[in-house]
Design a protein around this motif. Structure first.
Motif, mmCIF file in Angstrom:
data_model
loop_
_atom_site.group_PDB
_atom_site.id
_atom_site.type_symbol
_atom_site.label_atom_id
_atom_site.label_comp_id
_atom_site.label_asym_id
_atom_site.label_seq_id
_atom_site.Cartn_x
_atom_site.Cartn_y
_atom_site.Cartn_z
ATOM 1 N N LEU A 1 -7.319 -4.825 -17.001
ATOM 2 C CA LEU A 1 -8.016 -6.005 -17.515
ATOM 3 C C LEU A 1 -9.015 -5.635 -18.611
ATOM 4 O O LEU A 1 -9.379 -6.468 -19.439
ATOM 5 N N ILE B 1 -5.372 -2.429 -11.656
ATOM 6 C CA ILE B 1 -5.381 -3.815 -12.138
ATOM 7 C C ILE B 1 -6.715 -4.088 -12.843
ATOM 8 O O ILE B 1 -6.752 -4.671 -13.932
ATOM 9 N N GLY B 2 -7.808 -3.636 -12.239
ATOM 10 C CA GLY B 2 -9.122 -3.794 -12.860
ATOM 11 C C GLY B 2 -9.183 -3.103 -14.210
ATOM 12 O O GLY B 2 -9.658 -3.668 -15.199
ATOM 13 N N ALA B 3 -8.675 -1.870 -14.260
ATOM 14 C CA ALA B 3 -8.716 -1.103 -15.511
ATOM 15 C C ALA B 3 -7.845 -1.752 -16.582
ATOM 16 O O ALA B 3 -8.196 -1.766 -17.769
ATOM 17 N N ALA C 1 -12.707 -2.068 -4.948
ATOM 18 C CA ALA C 1 -11.635 -1.243 -5.518
ATOM 19 C C ALA C 1 -11.282 -1.721 -6.933
ATOM 20 O O ALA C 1 -11.132 -0.913 -7.855
ATOM 21 N N CYS D 1 -5.448 -1.787 -6.798
ATOM 22 C CA CYS D 1 -6.545 -2.669 -7.215
ATOM 23 C C CYS D 1 -7.285 -2.048 -8.407
ATOM 24 O O CYS D 1 -7.620 -2.754 -9.368
ATOM 25 N N ALA D 2 -7.528 -0.760 -8.343
ATOM 26 C CA ALA D 2 -8.265 -0.086 -9.425
ATOM 27 C C ALA D 2 -7.501 -0.151 -10.745
ATOM 28 O O ALA D 2 -8.100 -0.405 -11.802
ATOM 29 N N ILE E 1 -12.510 -1.152 -13.103
ATOM 30 C CA ILE E 1 -13.172 -1.708 -14.286
ATOM 31 C C ILE E 1 -14.281 -0.776 -14.762
ATOM 32 O O ILE E 1 -14.373 -0.428 -15.941
#
Lengths: 268, 382
Positions: free
Chosen positions: B70, B66-68, A73, B63-64, A78
Motif C-alpha cells: 500500500l 499487504i501493508g508495504a 502486522a 499482512c505485512a 507499512i
C-alpha cells in the motif's frame, strides 16, 4: 486548526453507542496530533475489527481497516516500508490481546516505532457483549452467564515483559492526561503502548451493574491513582495510571537501515 | 537468450526472478519446502536497499506485505501448504482491497502438516476456494527453472496491472531441484508498475473508481491523497457501504477484472497435439514426467500429446477444450486425488474420455507410472 479539520465529517454521527468512551479517545487523539503540529499526510492509522477499529475511518489520515487482530502486522509492513510515517494503531482489548495477542507481543519485542492504543472496555462490544481476555474473573458477559472464570491480563505488565519501551495507562475520565500520554506515546522512538480504560455502558456496564456512562467514569476517577501514589499501598485494588516504562533501546527500522548501509555495497 | 547462466535451486530461481521484477519487500515465516526463498531474500534484499522481515507467523507475513504494498512497494511472501492455509483470510482482504502482492506456495503433501519434505500438488483448490466469499484469483505454476523465472516475473506484472494478489503454486520437486537457468539481461523481459493516479493534491481522488479498462490508479500511502482501505464492501472512496448497488458493483468488478482479461494471464505449453489420440494434461513437477514420456513414446510412433498448464486459475477451460478436441483419451497427470481433473472434465465436450494418472504417496509420478496407466487405458495390459 479545529478538531473538525482532522475528521471526515461526512461519516458523523459516528456509530458508537451513546455513552461509549471511544469518542473521548478519538477527541484526545486529535488534540494530541494537533499539539504535535504534524501534517495529516505523515500519519497512518491502522485498525483491526471491533467498535474501536472504526476510529480509523473517522479521521482524515491515511487509514486502513484490516482484519481481526492483525492491525499491528499490517502496520509493521507499512512502517518498515516507509519509516518516516507515524503509525498509530487503535485497538480494542479483544483485538489486541485475544486474536492479536501474538502480534502484540512481537511488535513489542521488535521495538518497532508505532503507537498501540489499547482501548480497554473489558468486553466485545460489536458482537454483543461476550467476555474478553480483559473482562476479569467473575465479570458477567453474554458468554459468561454464570460469571467469568477466565483471569485477565495486566496490559502494562505484559507489554513491559514483551519489550515495549513506552508503557502507560489512563482512563477516559482523565482527558487531559489521556491527550498528553497519546502525545508522549507518538513522540516515543520505539514501540509504545497506551492502555485506555474506556467505558462500555451498553454491554459491560449493563451486565455488571456498573451504572451508566457518567457513573462508570466516576469509578475511573475514584478507583485509579497516579503511579507511585501512597494510596496504592493502603488499597492494593486501586489501578495505577501514568507512565510505567520509558526507556531507550535500538529501534527496529533504524537497526534495519544499518543492515542496509553495511551491505548495500556488497551487491554481487 | 543473453544473460547469466546459473545452476541453482528452484526456490532460488524464484528469488532471482522476484528481484528482477522489482521486488523491494519480503516478509515470511520459515516452512519447508519454501524456506530457501526467505533465506535468500534475507541476504539479497538489504544489498539493494530492500527490506526483509521474518514475522512471527504466516498470518503476520501476508499482512505485512499487504501493508508495504500500500505504500507503493512490490511485495512477496513465500510459504507451503499449512502456512498457505493460515494466509487465507488476509488473501481475501488483498482481493477485496485490491492490493497487489505475490504469494508463493511451494506445495508439499497434505492435509495438515502432512509431508513436509515430500511433493504434493494438493493446493490447487485451496488457491481458488480457500478464502471465504466469491472472488476471482490468479494462480500460476511452472515445471522447470526457466519457466519458473518467466512466470514469477509475470506474476508481479499481473499483480501490478490488475491490483490483485497472484499465487505462485510451485511444488517441493521444482523448488528443491537444481538445474540450469539463464537469468535474462535487464530489460529483456518487460516489467509493469502499478498505475499511479494523476489526480493532484486537493482534488477529490477516488481510489476505488475503476477506469473503463478495469484498472484502478493508486495513490501510495504517505502520499498526498488520504483515503480509507477496508475489507468491508466499500464505495469509490474506500469507505464501508452495504448499499446493494455498491455491493453488487464491487463484487462484479472483482470478478470481471480477472475473468474479462483471462486471456492476458493464460499461459501453457502444447506439444505434439496435432495428431495426438491421447493428450496428457499436466502441470508443475508432474508435467516433467509427462513430457519425458510423450517425447520418448513419440520416437516410437505413439500418438501422444502434452498440454502443460502454467495458468491454473482462472482455469483455462477454453484452451483445454480446444487442445483436447480430437483426442480419444485425455489423461490428467497430477499429485493429488484429482483436483485439476475436475476442471478438465468441466471444460471438455465429452468428459467420459478424461482419466487420471496420479500419485498420492509423496513421491513424484514417474514416466513409467504414467505409461502403465496408458497401457491399461489402451487395452494393452501392464
Amino acid at each position: 486548526m479545529s478538531v473538525k479539520d482532522y475528521i471526515r465529517e461526512r461519516f458523523f454521527p459516528h456509530m458508537w453507542c451513546p455513552g461509549c468512551g471511544h469518542g473521548v479517545v478519538l477527541n484526545a487523539m486529535i488534540r494530541a496530533v494537533e499539539s504535535l503540529g504534524m501534517s495529516k499526510n505523515e500519519i497512518v492509522m491502522v485498525s483491526g475489527i471491533g467498535c474501536s477499529a472504526r476510529i480509523s475511518g473517522y479521521v482524515d489520515f491515511h487509514s486502513m481497516h484490516t482484519i481481526h487482530g492483525r492491525a499491528l502486522a499490517f502496520a509493521t509492513g507499512i512502517k518498515m516500508s516507509r519509516p518516516e510515517l507515524n503509525v498509530i494503531v487503535p485497538m480494542g482489548d479483544g483485538d489486541a490481546l485475544a486474536i492479536g495477542g501474538n502480534h502484540f507481543l512481537h511488535a513489542a519485542r521488535r521495538n518497532i516505532e508505532m503507537t498501540a492504543i489499547v482501548m480497554n472496555n473489558r468486553i466485545y462490544g460489536m458482537t454483543g457483549g461476550q467476555f474478553s481476555p480483559l473482562s476479569g474473573y467473575a465479570a458477567a458477559a453474554s458468554t459468561a452467564p454464570y460469571g467469568n472464570i477466565d483471569h485477565g491480563f495486566d496490559i502494562a505488565k505484559l507489554s513491559e515483559a514483551a519489550g515495549a519501551t513506552f508503557v502507560a495507562r489512563t482512563t477516559t475520565y482523565h482527558v487531559h492526561e489521556l491527550s498528553r500520554l497519546i502525545r508522549d506515546a507518538i513522540l516515543h522512538e520505539g514501540f509504545s503502548v497506551l492502555e485506555v480504560l474506556t467505558q462500555c455502558p451498553t454491554y459491560f456496564g449493563r451486565y455488571n451493574r456498573a451504572g451508566d456512562a457518567p457513573e462508570m467514569m466516576e469509578t475511573y476517577k475514584n478507583r485509579t491513582v497516579a503511579v507511585g501514589s501512597e494510596k496504592k499501598n493502603q488499597d492494593p485494588e486501586l489501578i495505577e495510571r501514568g507512565v510505567f516504562v520509558k526507556k531507550e533501546l535500538p529501534e527496529y527500522c533504524r537497526e534495519y537501515e544499518k543492515v542496509i548501509e553495511k551491505n548495500q555495497q556488497k551487491q554481487t | 537468450m543473453q544473460g547469466t547462466v546459473k545452476f541453482i535451486q528452484g526456490n532460488e530461481v524464484c528469488v532471482e526472478a522476484a528481484l528482477y521484477a522489482g521486488l523491494e519487500f519480503f516478509a515470511g515465516y520459515p516452512i519447508t519446502p519454501s524456506t530457501e526463498i526467505a533465506e535468500a531474500m534475507s541476504a539479497r534484499l538489504p544489498q539493494i536497499g530492500g527490506r526483509f522481515l521474518q514475522m512471527e507467523d504466516e498470518i503476520a507475513s501476508i499482512c505485512a506485505i499487504i501493508g508495504a504494498s500500500l505504500t507503493g512497494r512490490k511485495v512477496m511472501t513465500a510459504t507451503s501448504g499449512p502456512g498457505f492455509s493460515l494466509m487465507q483470510e488476509a488473501l481475501g482482504y488483498a482481493v477485496m482491497t485490491e492490493i497487489p502482492c505475490v504469494i508463493v506456495d511451494v506445495q508439499r503433501g497434505g492435509p495438515s502438516t502432512g509431508l513436509p519434505t515430500h511433493v504434493g500438488q494438493g493446493d490447487f483448490n485451496q488457491a481458488r476456494y480457500g478464502t471465504h466469499g466469491d472472488h476471482a484469483i490468479v494462480a500460476l505454476t511452472a515445471s522447470n527453472h526457466q519457466d519458473m523465472f518467466a512466470i514469477t516475473v509475470e506474476a508481479f506484472n499481473i499483480a501490478e496491472i490488475f491490483r490483485t494478489p497472484v499465487i505462485l503454486l510451485f511444488d517441493e520437486v521444482t523448488g528443491h531441484m537444481r538445474e540450469k537457468v539463464v537469468i535474462p539481461e535487464k530489460d529483456e523481459i518487460a516489467l509493469v508498475d502499478r498505475l499511479r493516479t494523476s489526480v493532484e493534491s486537493g482534488v477529490d481522488y477516488h481510489p476505488y473508481l475503476p477506469r473503463e479498462d478495469g484498472r484502478l490508479p493508486m495513490s501510495d500511502f504517505g502520499g498526498v491523497h488520504r483515503y480509507n482501505v477496508t475489507g468491508l464492501y466499500h464505495d469509490m472512496w474506500g469507505f464501508p457501504s452495504d448499499d446493494p448497488k455498491i455491493v453488487y458493483g464491487l463484487i462484479r468488478h472483482l470478478m470481471d477484472k480477472i475473468q474479462n482479461y483471462a486471456g492476458k494471464m493464460t499461459f501453457f505449453r502444447q506439444d505434439y497435439i496435432e495428431d495426438a489420440h491421447t493428450v496428457l494434461v499436466s502441470y508443475g513437477a508432474a508435467a516433467r514426467s509427462a513430457r519425458h514420456l510423450v517425447e520418448n513414446r513419440r520416437k516410437r510412433g505413439e500418438r501422444l500429446g502434452l498440454l502443460e498448464l502454467q495458468t491454473l486459475w482462472p482455469f483455462p477451460g477454453d484452451v483445454v477444450r480446444k487442445v483436447c478436441k480430437n483426442a480419444d483419451y485425455i489423461v490428467v497427470v497430477e499429485l493429488n486425488t484429482g483436483q485439476v481433473i475436475r476442471e478438465v472434465k468441466l471444460a471438455v465436450d465429452r468428459p467420459e474420455r478424461v482419466y487420471l494418472a496420479n500419485r498420492i504417496d509423496g513421491q513424484l509420478i514417474s514416466p513409467t507410472d504414467i505409461q502403465n496407466i496408458l497401457r491399461l487405458l489402451h487395452g494393452k495390459g501392464v
